[in-house]
Design an enzyme around this catalytic site. Structure first.
Site, PDB file in Angstrom:
ATOM      1  N   GLY A  50       0.838  -1.212   0.000  1.00  0.00           N
ATOM      2  CA  GLY A  50       0.000   0.000   0.000  1.00  0.00           C
ATOM      3  C   GLY A  50       0.862   1.247   0.000  1.00  0.00           C
ATOM      4  O   GLY A  50       0.578   2.232  -0.675  1.00  0.00           O
ATOM      5  N   ASP A  51       1.964   1.175   0.705  1.00  0.00           N
ATOM      6  CA  ASP A  51       2.879   2.331   0.780  1.00  0.00           C
ATOM      7  C   ASP A  51       3.563   2.563  -0.563  1.00  0.00           C
ATOM      8  O   ASP A  51       3.786   3.688  -0.997  1.00  0.00           O
ATOM      9  CB  ASP A  51       3.934   2.066   1.852  1.00  0.00           C
ATOM     10  CG  ASP A  51       3.295   1.586   3.158  1.00  0.00           C
ATOM     11  OD1 ASP A  51       3.907   0.744   3.842  1.00  0.00           O
ATOM     12  OD2 ASP A  51       2.177   2.033   3.464  1.00  0.00           O
TER      13      ASP A  51
HETATM   14  O1  TA6 Z   1       2.146  -0.679   5.623  1.00  0.00           O
HETATM   15  C1  TA6 Z   1       3.024  -1.522   6.303  1.00  0.00           C
HETATM   16  C2  TA6 Z   1       3.598  -0.820   7.520  1.00  0.00           C
HETATM   17  O2  TA6 Z   1       4.413   0.270   7.114  1.00  0.00           O
HETATM   18  C3  TA6 Z   1       4.398  -1.760   8.373  1.00  0.00           C
HETATM   19  O3  TA6 Z   1       5.650  -1.910   7.841  1.00  0.00           O
HETATM   20  C4  TA6 Z   1       4.328  -1.109   9.747  1.00  0.00           C
HETATM   21  O4  TA6 Z   1       5.334  -0.105   9.858  1.00  0.00           O
HETATM   22  C5  TA6 Z   1       2.918  -0.536   9.706  1.00  0.00           C
HETATM   23  O5  TA6 Z   1       2.581  -0.280   8.336  1.00  0.00           O
HETATM   24  C6  TA6 Z   1       2.761   0.735  10.472  1.00  0.00           C
HETATM   25  O6  TA6 Z   1       1.376   1.083  10.329  1.00  0.00           O
HETATM   26  P1  TA6 Z   1       0.754   2.334  11.139  1.00  0.00           P
HETATM   27  O7  TA6 Z   1      -0.638   2.440  10.604  1.00  0.00           O
HETATM   28  O8  TA6 Z   1       0.831   1.967  12.606  1.00  0.00           O
HETATM   29  O9  TA6 Z   1       1.619   3.523  10.831  1.00  0.00           O
END
Ligand code: TA6
Length: 310
Positions: free
Chosen positions: A253-254
């Site tokens: 997603g990122d």
């Molecule tokens: O999208 C994945 C991720 O970046 C993980 O690697 C972990 O860091 C998580 O999301 C963090 O999510 P949040 O919604 O708590 O910032």
């Protein structure tokens, strides 16, 4: 230039396990430790595709130092606001094609640190074209903190891609200043409108045309393996993607956010924005490391993505 905002970064630890058993010892050999948190995954992918990107947010303690060291080692420019408490870890246990994430809540931000960040942002927003804001709000920040940040970005005429969920997203949607792009998945959409949302085209068109989403230029809805559904002003698109071998979906997603932000920065047409966003999400899923893409395979995948106006 693209600025990424990660208010709650983490050291992401991914454990690849053939099997995973509760209530016993699971020894692991394949461990990945990455400067993470959604916005730093976005940052790394933007850097990999050659974009001029700077990372900011809150950082603290030994874990925070590790994050900064890893960014510097990867030649990623960063300008964080130091906090007194410790940056967090996030764990991803990958086994049998499944992903179990254990996300720490993260440090509590003090009031003066929250004010420091807004002042810091006001300074570094100059010559920024696009801001990508990703991830959860750490403790200590009001649920409307993203509203303040979006208002500041709009004051400087900067496009905003916002990837967050829950109350923090709701507050932004209810505010006067709207982000350029939001990227909810169907689960987050359901949470926002208080009823289940499927991937049905007519249903999604009706939901995204609702009052809550008025004034938002782009809404990109992640449908996982089914691709994406998107609204751009008064146009709707369904994006179909080829089947791929998924190694580690964490960070996809990122990576999609990175594709959106880069395409906005270059004012690319709708179809190219949607293809770039989806191809980066797929490339990330094919790699063990979170927030990492191997561009060798991008052209083949890009050519297999179908974008249909619906
Ligand atoms: O999208 C994945 C991720 O970046 C993980 O690697 C972990 O860091 C998580 O999301 C963090 O999510 P949040 O919604 O708590 O910032």
């Amino acid at each position: 230039m693209i600025l990424t905002i990660t208010l709650n970064p983490s050291v992401d630890i991914a454990y690849q396990l053939d099997t995973f058993h509760l209530d016993t010892v699971n020894r692991v050999e394949n461990v990945q430790k990455t400067a993470g948190g959604k916005g730093l995954n976005v940052t790394r992918v933007l850097k990999q595709i050659g974009e001029d990107v700077v990372a900011t947010g809150f950082i603290g303690g030994e874990i925070g130092s590790y994050v900064k060291k890893q960014l510097t080692r990867n030649d990623i420019k960063n300008s964080f606001v130091e906090i007194g408490n410790e940056t967090r870890n996030c764990i991803a246990i990958l086994h049998d094609g499944q992903q179990t994430e254990i996300l720490e809540q993260g440090p509590t931000i003090q009031e003066h640190e929250a004010l420091n960040f807004i002042e810091h942002l006001e300074i570094i927003l100059n010559n920024v074209d696009v801001v990508a804001i990703s991830g959860s709000l750490p403790k200590g920040l009001a649920s409307n903190y993203y509203v303040e940040i979006v208002e500041l970005c709009k004051k400087y005429g900067v496009a905003v891609v916002l990837d967050c969920s829950g109350e923090a997203l709701k507050k932004v949607l209810e505010s006067q200043q709207k982000p350029t792009v939001i990227k909810p998945n169907t689960e987050e959409l359901s949470q926002l409108i208080g009823k289940d949302v499927t991937d049905d085209t007519q249903e999604l068109k009706a939901v995204l045309s609702g009052q809550l989403f008025q004034g938002i230029e782009w809404i990109v809805v992640s449908l996982g393996a089914k691709g994406t559904f998107a609204k751009h002003n008064d146009k709707f698109y369904r994006v179909r993607i080829p089947k791929i071998n998924v190694v580690n979906p964490v960070g996809s997603g990122d990576s999609t956010v990175a594709g959106i932000a880069a395409s906005l920065a270059h004012a690319l047409p709708d179809v190219e924005l949607l293809k770039n966003a989806n191809v980066l999400g797929m490339l990330n899923a094919q790699e063990e490391q979170t927030g990492y893409v191997n561009l060798e395979h991008s052209e083949v995948l890009y050519s297999q993505i179908e974008v249909e106006e619906v």
